[in-house]
Design a protein around this motif. Sequence first.
Motif, PDB file in Angstrom:
ATOM      1  N   GLY A 309       0.821  -1.201   0.000  1.00 59.58           N
ATOM      2  CA  GLY A 309       0.000   0.000   0.000  1.00 59.58           C
ATOM      3  C   GLY A 309       0.858   1.256   0.000  1.00 59.58           C
ATOM      4  O   GLY A 309       2.036   1.232  -0.349  1.00 59.58           O
ATOM      5  N   ARG A 310       0.258   2.370   0.386  1.00 60.71           N
ATOM      6  CA  ARG A 310       0.996   3.635   0.420  1.00 60.71           C
ATOM      7  C   ARG A 310       1.970   3.622   1.595  1.00 60.71           C
ATOM      8  O   ARG A 310       1.579   3.385   2.740  1.00 60.71           O
ATOM      9  N   SER A 377       8.043   4.286 -17.918  1.00 63.81           N
ATOM     10  CA  SER A 377       7.536   5.104 -16.819  1.00 63.81           C
ATOM     11  C   SER A 377       6.575   4.254 -16.008  1.00 63.81           C
ATOM     12  O   SER A 377       5.816   3.452 -16.561  1.00 63.81           O
ATOM     13  N   PHE A 378       6.614   4.439 -14.698  1.00 65.21           N
ATOM     14  CA  PHE A 378       5.830   3.586 -13.814  1.00 65.21           C
ATOM     15  C   PHE A 378       4.458   4.207 -13.545  1.00 65.21           C
ATOM     16  O   PHE A 378       4.304   5.428 -13.518  1.00 65.21           O
ATOM     17  N   GLY A 379       3.465   3.333 -13.317  1.00 61.65           N
ATOM     18  CA  GLY A 379       2.157   3.791 -12.885  1.00 61.65           C
ATOM     19  C   GLY A 379       2.213   4.355 -11.478  1.00 61.65           C
ATOM     20  O   GLY A 379       3.203   4.209 -10.756  1.00 61.65           O
ATOM     21  N   GLU A 380       1.129   4.992 -11.051  1.00 57.82           N
ATOM     22  CA  GLU A 380       1.133   5.714  -9.780  1.00 57.82           C
ATOM     23  C   GLU A 380       1.467   4.805  -8.601  1.00 57.82           C
ATOM     24  O   GLU A 380       2.315   5.161  -7.764  1.00 57.82           O
ATOM     25  N   GLU A 381       0.835   3.635  -8.504  1.00 61.96           N
ATOM     26  CA  GLU A 381       1.060   2.783  -7.343  1.00 61.96           C
ATOM     27  C   GLU A 381       2.507   2.320  -7.260  1.00 61.96           C
ATOM     28  O   GLU A 381       3.131   2.360  -6.190  1.00 61.96           O
ATOM     29  N   LEU A 382       3.059   1.888  -8.382  1.00 62.83           N
ATOM     30  CA  LEU A 382       4.441   1.419  -8.407  1.00 62.83           C
ATOM     31  C   LEU A 382       5.401   2.565  -8.121  1.00 62.83           C
ATOM     32  O   LEU A 382       6.368   2.419  -7.357  1.00 62.83           O
ATOM     33  N   LEU A 387       9.174   5.236  -4.455  1.00 60.20           N
ATOM     34  CA  LEU A 387       9.615   6.483  -3.820  1.00 60.20           C
ATOM     35  C   LEU A 387       9.516   6.387  -2.304  1.00 60.20           C
ATOM     36  O   LEU A 387      10.438   6.786  -1.579  1.00 60.20           O
ATOM     37  N   GLY A 388       8.390   5.848  -1.812  1.00 63.13           N
ATOM     38  CA  GLY A 388       8.205   5.749  -0.368  1.00 63.13           C
ATOM     39  C   GLY A 388       9.231   4.858   0.296  1.00 63.13           C
ATOM     40  O   GLY A 388       9.779   5.191   1.358  1.00 63.13           O
ATOM     41  N   ALA A 432      15.554   6.356 -11.142  1.00 61.52           N
ATOM     42  CA  ALA A 432      15.057   7.725 -10.989  1.00 61.52           C
ATOM     43  C   ALA A 432      14.354   8.274 -12.235  1.00 61.52           C
ATOM     44  O   ALA A 432      13.316   8.936 -12.109  1.00 61.52           O
ATOM     45  N   PRO A 433      14.850   8.030 -13.462  1.00 57.37           N
ATOM     46  CA  PRO A 433      14.154   8.571 -14.635  1.00 57.37           C
ATOM     47  C   PRO A 433      12.715   8.073 -14.786  1.00 57.37           C
ATOM     48  O   PRO A 433      11.917   8.700 -15.476  1.00 57.37           O
ATOM     49  N   ARG A 434      12.368   6.983 -14.129  1.00 57.26           N
ATOM     50  CA  ARG A 434      11.018   6.433 -14.241  1.00 57.26           C
ATOM     51  C   ARG A 434      10.125   6.820 -13.059  1.00 57.26           C
ATOM     52  O   ARG A 434       8.975   6.396 -12.995  1.00 57.26           O
ATOM     53  N   LEU A 435      10.664   7.606 -12.134  1.00 53.70           N
ATOM     54  CA  LEU A 435       9.954   7.870 -10.881  1.00 53.70           C
ATOM     55  C   LEU A 435       9.376   9.276 -10.783  1.00 53.70           C
ATOM     56  O   LEU A 435       8.835   9.653  -9.745  1.00 53.70           O
TER      57      LEU A 435
END
Length: 598
Positions: A309-310, A377-382, A387-388, A432-435
């Motif tokens: 999760g988040r 590029s990654f979707g929001e959840e990934l 990042l988290g 990093a370029p995908r985040l």
Amino acid sequence: MDQRAISDYGFLSDCRSGALVGRNGSIDWWCPDRFDSPSVFGRLLDPHAGHWRLAPVAVGLPGHRVERAYRRDTLVLRTVHHAPEGSVAVTDALAAEIGARGHQLGMNSPAVLLRVVEGLSGRVRMGLDFRPRPDHGLLTPYLHDQPDGSVRAVAGAVELTLRADGLPLHAERDRVRQEFEVSAGQVIGFDLAYGRTYGDPPVRLDPTTALAETMWAWEALREVHRYEGRHAELVRHSATVLTGLTYARSGAVAAALTTSLPERIGGDRNYDYRYSWLRDFAMTMRALWVAACPDEASRLFAWVARSIGRVGDDPVPVLFGLEGERDISEHEVPHLRGFLDSRPVRFGNDAWRQRQLDVPGEVISAVWQLRDYLGGSFGEELREMTLGLTEQVAGTWRLPDRGMWETRDADRHYLSSKVLCWSAMSRAVELAPRLGERADPRRWAAIRDEIRAAVLREGWNEEIGAFTGAFGSRELDASVLYLPVVNFLPATDPRMRSTIAVLERELGTEEGLLRRWNTDPAGFLLCSFWLVECLVLAGERRRAEELFERVVTHANDVGLFSEQVDLATGAQLGNTPQALSHIGLINAAWRLTDPTTE
């Protein structure tokens, strides 16, 4: 007390649950609802906790001999009993859904145990002893004879129906116990169906038809398990075992089928492994990628993203339930005697509460492994998960933790945890370029370099000539073999070469096994396979091959590994079948195959 050695058991699976069947024909473990649900057969942990034996009455007597093997690329187990009066085969399986093929296996498994008896020669007298004890042996069911010759067992929330082709069954109060004869060419099928007392009734299947369907379902996976490297048969079998430990509805891989099988007979390090550990994640992903296919790896990845999760300030749990459950609190079960009186028996696992700093690194490493498959590029959840986790490592890497062996004493600055923190920051810089805009590769790189310097400064013991298990410690720990495996330090580095030599001398055995630490009485199979990888990476491929061939001899007669091996007796120890042991085999075999390591 009829309790078998751990190595006596074969593994059955429908990718929803699993069962263990002994060489004596007794099914002593089955949690039918899912891997981590209560058992209906639990003799594995207590002689009175339920079983289903189906074998010649001559089992264990002079003149009786057993041969068994899986049907190729399946978890359908065929056991041939040679008795003085003739031979008979019993083929055991957990039924697949009719028509299921490939990755559909386990999505809608009917929770039915199949046992098909086939007379091969002579006339053999068989014995059947069916004694279910639901809820880990706490319940004694009512058994009722049915008009069709079956027997219905009901207790609490559990309903079981036992049937046999052409053989009427009769209950004796709380069990079915009877004998029958099988002649050459005669086939008798049994099916035991599980259902919920207040839900849908148990499914009725024709045993021989369902067995054929189950074999076809497993064999269809052969088309996607295309590994063609060294030790291909061993790798394909280990991939099949990993598939069998996969809870198909979510994609989670259980660490093992069982709970509380001891690390030492009579000891108290008896834990519940029927859950999915994030630590195992990167190694599992790599093994599935090598030996299976991207679909299986990506399904596991989706489960991890949903389960985590988040990411907030709290540490990410070390393990989850098979559908992402977070609270799997541990409790002891005093009514069960334990395997060979090894107490306590535990359900749940409190390691989920521990701080283990290596876990984010394992997950980010897995993202990095799958980066090309996951897209530019990654979707929001990934993206948010990566990042988290990266920021969590950046803020916590200086803290002590419990380490990958999940010690239950004091927190320490474990070397393997720091190395996985380094791995997290290193992989995050590359990702990093995908985040997106919140990626901060410059700061991450600085933290990465700071962690690396600390590991090299605090983890190396000049007097011992090795990296040790924790900062400032003199204690050896085989987990430091992970340094070359995750590319922290080349195996050819003089410090790493010296470490490998010291570990082999102090923790190794003539049988090719490696203990985790000096006081460990057993060889830990995963560490032994790590040593194979390190020897390959150090350019000692011939020694690595010889070591691999010694280690794999510690599998049982049907190719299953538990967690450890007793150094005094050679007996398997710990929960079984153990996913990490089979993962270690796959990854070591690939390392022996990979031409880039020449």
